[in-house]
Design a protein around this motif. Sequence first.
Motif, PDB file in Angstrom:
ATOM      1  N   LYS A   1       1.921   1.804  -3.537  1.00 22.61           N
ATOM      2  CA  LYS A   1       0.809   2.339  -4.324  1.00 22.61           C
ATOM      3  C   LYS A   1       0.623   3.826  -4.039  1.00 22.61           C
ATOM      4  O   LYS A   1       0.398   4.620  -4.955  1.00 22.61           O
ATOM      5  CB  LYS A   1      -0.473   1.550  -4.010  1.00 22.61           C
ATOM      6  CG  LYS A   1      -1.600   1.831  -4.940  1.00 22.61           C
ATOM      7  CD  LYS A   1      -1.284   1.368  -6.345  1.00 22.61           C
ATOM      8  CE  LYS A   1      -2.425   1.608  -7.283  1.00 22.61           C
ATOM      9  NZ  LYS A   1      -2.115   1.239  -8.650  1.00 22.61           N
TER      10      LYS A   1
ATOM     11  N   LEU B   1       0.825  -1.208   0.000  1.00 17.70           N
ATOM     12  CA  LEU B   1       0.000   0.000   0.000  1.00 17.70           C
ATOM     13  C   LEU B   1       0.862   1.262   0.000  1.00 17.70           C
ATOM     14  O   LEU B   1       0.504   2.269  -0.624  1.00 17.70           O
ATOM     15  CB  LEU B   1      -0.962  -0.014   1.180  1.00 17.70           C
ATOM     16  CG  LEU B   1      -2.086  -1.042   1.089  1.00 17.70           C
ATOM     17  CD1 LEU B   1      -2.910  -1.054   2.370  1.00 17.70           C
ATOM     18  CD2 LEU B   1      -2.971  -0.790  -0.110  1.00 17.70           C
TER      19      LEU B   1
ATOM     20  N   ASN C   1     -12.180   1.065  -2.725  1.00 18.62           N
ATOM     21  CA  ASN C   1     -12.615   0.237  -3.862  1.00 18.62           C
ATOM     22  C   ASN C   1     -11.980  -1.144  -3.824  1.00 18.62           C
ATOM     23  O   ASN C   1     -12.629  -2.144  -4.149  1.00 18.62           O
ATOM     24  CB  ASN C   1     -12.296   0.932  -5.188  1.00 18.62           C
ATOM     25  CG  ASN C   1     -13.173   2.137  -5.437  1.00 18.62           C
ATOM     26  OD1 ASN C   1     -14.258   2.248  -4.879  1.00 18.62           O
ATOM     27  ND2 ASN C   1     -12.706   3.054  -6.255  1.00 18.62           N
ATOM     28  N   LEU C   2     -10.709  -1.207  -3.431  1.00 18.51           N
ATOM     29  CA  LEU C   2     -10.022  -2.494  -3.333  1.00 18.51           C
ATOM     30  C   LEU C   2     -10.672  -3.394  -2.285  1.00 18.51           C
ATOM     31  O   LEU C   2     -10.968  -4.565  -2.539  1.00 18.51           O
ATOM     32  CB  LEU C   2      -8.545  -2.267  -2.982  1.00 18.51           C
ATOM     33  CG  LEU C   2      -7.673  -3.501  -2.860  1.00 18.51           C
ATOM     34  CD1 LEU C   2      -7.453  -4.125  -4.224  1.00 18.51           C
ATOM     35  CD2 LEU C   2      -6.349  -3.135  -2.215  1.00 18.51           C
TER      36      LEU C   2
ATOM     37  N   GLU D   1     -14.183  -4.456  -3.486  1.00 17.32           N
ATOM     38  CA  GLU D   1     -14.126  -5.442  -4.564  1.00 17.32           C
ATOM     39  C   GLU D   1     -13.812  -6.837  -4.019  1.00 17.32           C
ATOM     40  O   GLU D   1     -14.456  -7.815  -4.395  1.00 17.32           O
ATOM     41  CB  GLU D   1     -13.060  -5.032  -5.588  1.00 17.32           C
ATOM     42  CG  GLU D   1     -12.966  -5.966  -6.762  1.00 17.32           C
ATOM     43  CD  GLU D   1     -11.914  -5.516  -7.764  1.00 17.32           C
ATOM     44  OE1 GLU D   1     -11.500  -6.365  -8.569  1.00 17.32           O
ATOM     45  OE2 GLU D   1     -11.501  -4.345  -7.744  1.00 17.32           O
ATOM     46  N   TRP D   2     -12.852  -6.912  -3.110  1.00 16.32           N
ATOM     47  CA  TRP D   2     -12.475  -8.230  -2.576  1.00 16.32           C
ATOM     48  C   TRP D   2     -13.503  -8.778  -1.603  1.00 16.32           C
ATOM     49  O   TRP D   2     -13.748  -9.979  -1.566  1.00 16.32           O
ATOM     50  CB  TRP D   2     -11.095  -8.163  -1.919  1.00 16.32           C
ATOM     51  CG  TRP D   2     -10.011  -8.279  -2.934  1.00 16.32           C
ATOM     52  CD1 TRP D   2      -9.326  -7.257  -3.512  1.00 16.32           C
ATOM     53  CD2 TRP D   2      -9.528  -9.482  -3.521  1.00 16.32           C
ATOM     54  NE1 TRP D   2      -8.439  -7.749  -4.420  1.00 16.32           N
ATOM     55  CE2 TRP D   2      -8.532  -9.116  -4.449  1.00 16.32           C
ATOM     56  CE3 TRP D   2      -9.823 -10.826  -3.356  1.00 16.32           C
ATOM     57  CZ2 TRP D   2      -7.834 -10.049  -5.204  1.00 16.32           C
ATOM     58  CZ3 TRP D   2      -9.123 -11.754  -4.105  1.00 16.32           C
ATOM     59  CH2 TRP D   2      -8.153 -11.363  -5.021  1.00 16.32           C
TER      60      TRP D   2
ATOM     61  N   PHE E   1      -8.868   4.382  -3.862  1.00 14.65           N
ATOM     62  CA  PHE E   1      -8.283   3.109  -4.263  1.00 14.65           C
ATOM     63  C   PHE E   1      -8.452   2.067  -3.152  1.00 14.65           C
ATOM     64  O   PHE E   1      -8.883   0.936  -3.404  1.00 14.65           O
ATOM     65  CB  PHE E   1      -6.799   3.286  -4.595  1.00 14.65           C
ATOM     66  CG  PHE E   1      -6.058   1.993  -4.697  1.00 14.65           C
ATOM     67  CD1 PHE E   1      -6.176   1.198  -5.828  1.00 14.65           C
ATOM     68  CD2 PHE E   1      -5.247   1.552  -3.656  1.00 14.65           C
ATOM     69  CE1 PHE E   1      -5.497  -0.004  -5.915  1.00 14.65           C
ATOM     70  CE2 PHE E   1      -4.573   0.354  -3.742  1.00 14.65           C
ATOM     71  CZ  PHE E   1      -4.700  -0.428  -4.876  1.00 14.65           C
ATOM     72  N   ALA E   2      -8.131   2.454  -1.905  1.00  8.70           N
ATOM     73  CA  ALA E   2      -8.212   1.510  -0.783  1.00  8.70           C
ATOM     74  C   ALA E   2      -9.652   1.054  -0.557  1.00  8.70           C
ATOM     75  O   ALA E   2      -9.917  -0.138  -0.382  1.00  8.70           O
ATOM     76  CB  ALA E   2      -7.632   2.144   0.480  1.00  8.70           C
TER      77      ALA E   2
ATOM     78  N   TYR F   1      -5.713   7.801  -3.242  1.00  3.44           N
ATOM     79  CA  TYR F   1      -5.318   6.638  -2.443  1.00  3.44           C
ATOM     80  C   TYR F   1      -6.501   6.129  -1.611  1.00  3.44           C
ATOM     81  O   TYR F   1      -6.742   4.933  -1.519  1.00  3.44           O
ATOM     82  CB  TYR F   1      -4.139   7.009  -1.534  1.00  3.44           C
ATOM     83  CG  TYR F   1      -3.688   5.881  -0.651  1.00  3.44           C
ATOM     84  CD1 TYR F   1      -3.006   4.785  -1.173  1.00  3.44           C
ATOM     85  CD2 TYR F   1      -3.944   5.903   0.710  1.00  3.44           C
ATOM     86  CE1 TYR F   1      -2.594   3.748  -0.366  1.00  3.44           C
ATOM     87  CE2 TYR F   1      -3.534   4.873   1.524  1.00  3.44           C
ATOM     88  CZ  TYR F   1      -2.854   3.795   0.989  1.00  3.44           C
ATOM     89  OH  TYR F   1      -2.457   2.770   1.801  1.00  3.44           O
TER      90      TYR F   1
END
Length: 149
Positions: free
Chosen positions: A77, A74, A109-110, A113-114, A106-107, A103
């Motif tokens: 990223k 992270l 959404n990540l 998604e998972w 991104f975190a 950032y």
Amino acid sequence: MKVLRAEYLEQQETASDLVGLIAEKEKQLPVLADVTGRKANAYVFCHEGITDERIDTLIDDFFIIHGAELSSLLRMKYSQFERNGSVYAPGVIEGANDADTLYRKFAVNLIEEWTHKKLPLKFRDDVISLTGAYPFRGARTDRRKRKIF
């Protein structure tokens, strides 16, 4: 005829006794509803506390085992976002497309998604499997019963 009359009187006595018992039980309904509501409220509160505590423990355990790798990835990223979205670069607006905002998006959404699409509830935990992820569905309606009466 006397036998039928005796049976009829006996049935009337039984009916009047039953009406008296029903009236007595109806007087107890508000008290029972209040007690049921209080106990359901305590149950839901305790269940949510146990579940929250267990989830926090599992997250802590995950970060103890995998935290160094995840943190390094992270951080890398974030460095990419800083290079590409510096507040001094032309066209970068703070709070819209700067490194911190990108950032965070991104975190989030990540994680979404998972957890929602790729691997929803793939692990088994003894505590959560015993208590269930959510309180018993009737408990939430029972906790509102005291407001009815």
